[in-house]
Design a protein around this motif. Sequence first.
Motif, mmCIF file in Angstrom:
data_model
loop_
_atom_site.group_PDB
_atom_site.id
_atom_site.type_symbol
_atom_site.label_atom_id
_atom_site.label_comp_id
_atom_site.label_asym_id
_atom_site.label_seq_id
_atom_site.Cartn_x
_atom_site.Cartn_y
_atom_site.Cartn_z
ATOM 1 N N VAL A 1 5.261 4.434 6.294
ATOM 2 C CA VAL A 1 4.357 5.001 7.460
ATOM 3 C C VAL A 1 3.890 3.779 8.266
ATOM 4 N N GLY A 2 3.944 4.441 9.803
ATOM 5 C CA GLY A 2 3.531 3.741 10.759
ATOM 6 C C GLY A 2 2.183 3.913 11.079
ATOM 7 N N ASN A 3 1.040 2.887 10.862
ATOM 8 C CA ASN A 3 -0.166 3.152 10.857
ATOM 9 C C ASN A 3 -0.681 2.848 12.518
ATOM 10 N N GLY A 4 -0.938 3.907 13.191
ATOM 11 C CA GLY A 4 -1.255 3.562 14.558
ATOM 12 C C GLY A 4 -2.792 3.998 14.955
ATOM 13 N N ALA A 5 -3.594 4.136 13.751
ATOM 14 C CA ALA A 5 -5.045 4.538 13.651
ATOM 15 C C ALA A 5 -5.778 3.165 13.891
ATOM 16 N N GLU A 6 -6.450 3.077 14.904
ATOM 17 C CA GLU A 6 -7.167 1.951 15.213
ATOM 18 C C GLU A 6 -8.594 2.381 14.975
ATOM 19 N N GLY A 7 -9.169 2.316 13.739
ATOM 20 C CA GLY A 7 -10.564 2.318 13.345
ATOM 21 C C GLY A 7 -11.372 1.452 14.186
ATOM 22 N N GLU A 8 -11.029 0.382 14.415
ATOM 23 C CA GLU A 8 -11.704 -0.749 15.095
ATOM 24 C C GLU A 8 -12.017 -0.523 16.323
ATOM 25 N N PRO A 9 -13.215 0.029 16.900
ATOM 26 C CA PRO A 9 -13.443 0.391 18.219
ATOM 27 C C PRO A 9 -13.147 -0.532 19.308
ATOM 28 N N ALA B 1 13.290 0.473 9.470
ATOM 29 C CA ALA B 1 12.755 0.190 8.038
ATOM 30 C C ALA B 1 13.078 1.029 7.033
ATOM 31 N N ALA B 2 13.080 2.405 7.374
ATOM 32 C CA ALA B 2 13.474 3.504 6.365
ATOM 33 C C ALA B 2 14.828 3.316 6.058
ATOM 34 N N GLU B 3 15.754 3.072 6.815
ATOM 35 C CA GLU B 3 17.370 2.737 6.601
ATOM 36 C C GLU B 3 17.510 1.573 5.832
ATOM 37 N N ALA B 4 16.386 0.562 6.045
ATOM 38 C CA ALA B 4 16.704 -0.804 5.239
ATOM 39 C C ALA B 4 16.396 -0.634 3.771
ATOM 40 N N VAL B 5 15.190 0.128 3.440
ATOM 41 C CA VAL B 5 14.722 0.213 2.258
ATOM 42 C C VAL B 5 14.769 1.382 1.537
ATOM 43 N N GLY B 6 15.853 2.267 2.135
ATOM 44 C CA GLY B 6 16.183 3.607 1.374
ATOM 45 C C GLY B 6 15.186 4.737 1.408
ATOM 46 N N ALA B 7 14.193 4.470 2.296
ATOM 47 C CA ALA B 7 13.383 5.601 2.437
ATOM 48 C C ALA B 7 13.793 6.892 3.124
ATOM 49 N N THR B 8 13.295 7.912 2.688
ATOM 50 C CA THR B 8 13.793 9.292 3.201
ATOM 51 C C THR B 8 12.849 10.212 3.943
ATOM 52 N N GLU B 9 11.685 9.481 4.133
ATOM 53 C CA GLU B 9 10.373 10.394 5.162
ATOM 54 C C GLU B 9 9.603 9.193 5.666
ATOM 55 N N MET B 10 9.445 9.607 6.936
ATOM 56 C CA MET B 10 8.683 8.800 7.970
ATOM 57 C C MET B 10 7.658 9.499 8.786
ATOM 58 N N ILE B 11 6.442 8.752 8.750
ATOM 59 C CA ILE B 11 5.346 9.087 9.203
ATOM 60 C C ILE B 11 4.715 8.785 9.992
ATOM 61 N N ILE B 12 4.010 8.821 11.182
ATOM 62 C CA ILE B 12 3.008 7.970 12.019
ATOM 63 C C ILE B 12 1.709 8.690 11.909
ATOM 64 N N TRP B 13 0.812 7.787 11.530
ATOM 65 C CA TRP B 13 -0.605 8.114 11.239
ATOM 66 C C TRP B 13 -1.496 7.741 12.396
ATOM 67 N N LEU B 14 -2.096 8.885 12.825
ATOM 68 C CA LEU B 14 -2.887 8.594 14.135
ATOM 69 C C LEU B 14 -4.309 9.167 13.783
ATOM 70 N N HIS B 15 -5.222 8.777 14.642
ATOM 71 C CA HIS B 15 -6.587 9.239 14.292
ATOM 72 C C HIS B 15 -6.847 10.453 15.256
#
Length: 404
Positions: free
Chosen positions: A90-98, A121-135
């Motif tokens: 998960v790539g966390n791009g949600a800046e809750g801090e105003p 990162a996904a290839e390096a750790v063997g992950a199969t799902e990738m998500i960018i999280w936004l607000h």
Amino acid sequence: MFSPETRLATGAGLLQGPVWFDSVDAVPFEPVFAESLHQHTVRLGPRPAGSGALIDVIESRGEGGRGGAWFPVAAKWRSMLAQPPGGVVVGNGAEGEPASAKDAAVLQSRPHLVLDGIEIAAEAVGATEMIIWLHEGDDRTELAVREALAQRQQNGPRGAIRVEVGPAGYLTGESSAVIRGLSGGPALPMFRHAPATVSGVGGRPTLLHNVETLARIALVARYGLVPDTRLLTITGDGGRTAIEIDPAATITDAVVAGGVEEKTLQAVLLGGYGGQWLPWSDAAGLPLSALGKSLGAGILIPLARNRCGLRLTAELDHYLAAASARQCGPCMFGLPALADLFRQVADGGGGRRHLRRVRELLDEVTGRGACHLPEAAVNITTTALACFAADVDSHVNRGRCLHG
């Protein structure tokens, strides 16, 4: 409280060239400044593959997460690799801090650098799902990311990265809140016994990184040795400026790069709404490299001499109290009481009785919350009392503000 206008100052590495943002929630808009996939590839070359060997490089550099906690990146990767393959990144791009704008700056101007990082990162750790999280409401950022993903699809088959949008709020970008939201629950902090790399999204091993961290991973994977720059947001009444700067630079260097006249300042808030106040005389010459975690997610809020630090702190206390998840007593009762009492102190009412009760509440709330929110209010209020001691005396004993 602060204008939404954001200016992105020039820098090397993650950010290049000055780019002006108008209102961050203005629609319709056209993110003409976003680097295209072609421009990105010409500038940096093709994306390298992710591999286990990259972990050693990251560890040797001492890379820490840039979301505020600075947890070692390599330690997260090793924990993830110890789990069965098939996890989530998960790539966390949600800046809750105003007061923060650095993540939006990276995603809106260099989205492919972040997308490279999540794929590596996904290839390096063997992950199969990738998500960018936004607000919700981060429309300009969301459009930049979605257009970048569309460009990558046109360039040939790639791993599937999807965008998920959660409710906007101070706490909904917190790591456990992101995991909870992506698992189908409310995007609120949770009491978590197992780390996300063991049991995260939907119970699957999950590697969660701030988007700046992913962008740096993309550079480290290409070059190994890259400048250890800092992304900062300088926030004031005129807006927010995201800058990239050498960690050897001082706080004065940073605020000047952010367009602030340092001769006008009386204090600075390090680390944003949950940070700590320092008198400008103490802070001005401090190198960024010496501040460590006190910078949080990389936020400096300079305070001009003609502004009352107690009144601003009271506003921030009320914001934090309103942002509560209402999952524990300190948030439900302690923070609103603290905010109300501190506002009365800032307004010059209640005398020493209210000030004494503020100090009692600070002791009662400290260390008792289910998340970091109570500590944020404690930090900003406790350091305000010390930083603005002369103002406190004038407000409490004479009912008069030193700043008009």
